[in-house]
Design a protein around this motif. Structure first.
Motif, PDB file in Angstrom:
ATOM      1  N   LYS A   1       0.850  -1.188   0.000  1.00  0.00           N
ATOM      2  CA  LYS A   1       0.000   0.000   0.000  1.00  0.00           C
ATOM      3  C   LYS A   1       0.882   1.234   0.000  1.00  0.00           C
ATOM      4  N   VAL A   2       0.719   2.059  -1.027  1.00  0.00           N
ATOM      5  CA  VAL A   2       1.485   3.295  -1.166  1.00  0.00           C
ATOM      6  C   VAL A   2       0.485   4.444  -1.265  1.00  0.00           C
ATOM      7  N   GLY A   3       0.518   5.322  -0.254  1.00  0.00           N
ATOM      8  CA  GLY A   3      -0.430   6.445  -0.246  1.00  0.00           C
ATOM      9  C   GLY A   3      -1.876   5.999  -0.235  1.00  0.00           C
ATOM     10  N   GLY A   4      -2.138   4.904   0.463  1.00  0.00           N
ATOM     11  CA  GLY A   4      -3.505   4.395   0.551  1.00  0.00           C
ATOM     12  C   GLY A   4      -3.948   3.586  -0.649  1.00  0.00           C
TER      13      GLY A   4
END
Length: 502
Positions: free
Chosen positions: A127-130
């Motif tokens: 998960k990157v930035g949600g």
């Protein structure tokens, strides 16, 4: 009792399923419940690092995928209150699309596309930035930075299995899938400093993904290459103009590779006698000892005792002044399933397995490699790798996942003797696997010890056992078509017989 065992194994697979953007895309190497502890006894707990066991591996997912293709849509009871409905074929489709997407993304990173056409060994979801993002491993994160060669070949085989199970030609003939197959094969066919029809690959390029002295032309890769060529020959769209050159190239390579492997890699008593009496320093096209093998390099005394009169197998590797006489399970079992070996050779491999059951099967099938390398040779070949110490892991360890290949090979040969033998052993092994909590591998001469570094709830262990049971069942012959191939020579023989009758 047996039903409860199979339900437990299946529930582990279902609990481990990984979702990406709302779609289920595979299972990780091992299932880790809330508590990440491996309980070895009532009083002691051993915590093991996940390392990359939380990633979805192409080769690990293959037996899971084959099982899901066989089962189709099914319900699994996870506990007394919860039951889950699983769409097996849809999961396999999602997996094939996601891995192809990763293949295309990696290719786009390089202007020249050099070496960018392999499938990843594995991937995980971050998960990157949600937002969810796929992170593939093409070897850049792997221990010893191993480049995966087998994952691309397994991917083609799995695509064919999906097609066989669903009849979904539209997916297979999609432009991106056709291009994916073509690019993988073009890399295999690329010009190199080599004259053999086999593939030259580095150590650790396959299931044996640590240094084990298999650099060169390891058996496993050659057999998977042959099977992938057979699969591609069926999958390539004849109406697609881009395939016009690759299709005849597949046909030509298949014949060359089959002849080479059946002749150069085959070892039985007759071949051992011939090899033992080789002349050396021969020159020219008529040379019998093509690789200049010296008799003093052959463990002829051990082989003479070990090889039964009615048995034989494909050796592990061959090259200049080198023959690797070890028995590698994946290559030999898959050579039967893919019809790389002749029917006679297939029977001789099965005879060898049955007559040498103590060494190759022991307490837990199946030895990935026999015999183990020991002492000074172990130090030199493995680089003193403690995980590959003698009779452990890749160096003579026992891997339950290989049960499905053994079952498929027994079913392919079709003799009741081999099917009943495999069924009895696998039935007993399943009870032990449940008791030991589905370990990755076993150690020791007979596979009596749970692997020292083995993770529990290993998904391909669960799938290997369940898939073996499916293949050995009364309808196992129907399931075999997903992964097996008929011998090229059989249709020709029938045709000539018909002509004679006429």
């Amino acid at each position: 009792m047996q039903e409860a065992l199979e339900t437990e194994a299946l529930s582990i697979l279902v609990k481990s399923l990984i979702t990406y953007k709302g779609r289920i895309v595979g299972t990780p190497a091992a299932y880790y419940p809330e508590s990440n502890n491996d309980i070895t006894d009532k009083n002691k707990k051993v915590t093991k690092d996940k390392l990359n066991y939380d990633q979805v591996f192409i080769r690990d997912f293959v037996p899971v995928a084959l099982l899901f293709l066989i089962k189709g849509e099914f319900d699994v009871k996870l506990d007394e209150k919860k039951e889950v409905h699983v769409k097996g074929k849809e999961i396999v489709k999602n997996f094939l699309e996601v891995t192809l997407e990763l293949h295309q993304q990696e290719r786009a990173k390089s202007f020249l596309n050099t070496g960018r056409v392999l499938m990843p060994a594995s991937f995980k979801i971050k998960k990157v930035g949600g937002k969810e993002k796929l992170e593939p491993d093409f070897g850049q994160h792997a221990i010893a930075r191993v480049t995966p060669v087998d994952s691309s070949l397994w991917w083609i085989l799995l695509l064919r299995a999906y097609w066989k199970a669903t009849g979904n030609t539209n997916l297979v003939h999609r432009i991106d899938f056709q291009e994916g197959i073509r690019l993988i094969l073009e890399l295999c066919f690329s010009d190199r400093f080599d004259r053999e029809p086999t593939l030259l690959v580095p150590d650790g390029a396959c299931m044996i993904d640590r240094r084990m002295g298999i650099y060169g032309y390891p058996l496993e890769i050659q057999v998977l290459f042959y099977a992938a060529l057979r699969a591609a020959d069926e999958l390539m769209d004849r109406k697609n103009h881009s395939n016009k050159d690759i299709i005849p190239a597949i046909k030509e390579r298949l014949v060359e590779l089959a002849n080479h492997m059946r002749d150069e890699y085959w070892m039985d008593m007759e071949a051992l006698n011939k090899t033992y009496q080789y002349n050396v320093e021969e020159y020219g096209e008529t040379a019998i000892n093509k690789y200049n093998i010296y008799a003093s390099s052959i463990p002829y005394a051990n082989l003479d005792d070990w090889l039964p009169e009615d048995g034989g197998y494909l050796i592990g590797n061959i090259g200049p002044s080198q023959m690797d006489f070890r028995f590698f399970a994946v290559g030999n079992l898959m050579s039967i399933i893919s019809s790389l070996v002749t029917n006679k050779q297939a029977i001789e491999i099965m005879n060898l397995i049955e007559e040498r059951r103590k060494e190759l099967i022991g307490q837990m099938p199946f030895k990935i490699c026999y015999a183990a390398i020991e002492d000074q040779e172990w130090k030199i070949v493995t680089g003193c790798d403690p995980k590959n110490s003698p009779w452990s892991y890749h160096n003579g360890g026992s891997w339950p996942v290989l049960m499905w290949m053994w079952a498929a090979a027994a079913r392919k040969v079709g003799e009741e003797e081999y099917i009943n033998f495999a069924s009895a052993v696998i039935e007993t092994a399943g009870k032990r696997l449940q008791k030991d909590r589905w370990p990755e591998y076993y150690d020791g001469h007979t596979g009596h010890l749970i692997g020292r570094e083995a993770r529990r709830n290993q998904t391909w262990t669960c799938a290997g056992y369940l898939l073996a049971k499916e293949l050995l069942s009364e309808v196992g012959a129907k399931h075999l078509k997903l992964i097996s191939f008929e011998d090229y020579s059989e249709p020709k023989a029938k045709q000539s017989k018909q002509k004679q009758s006429a």
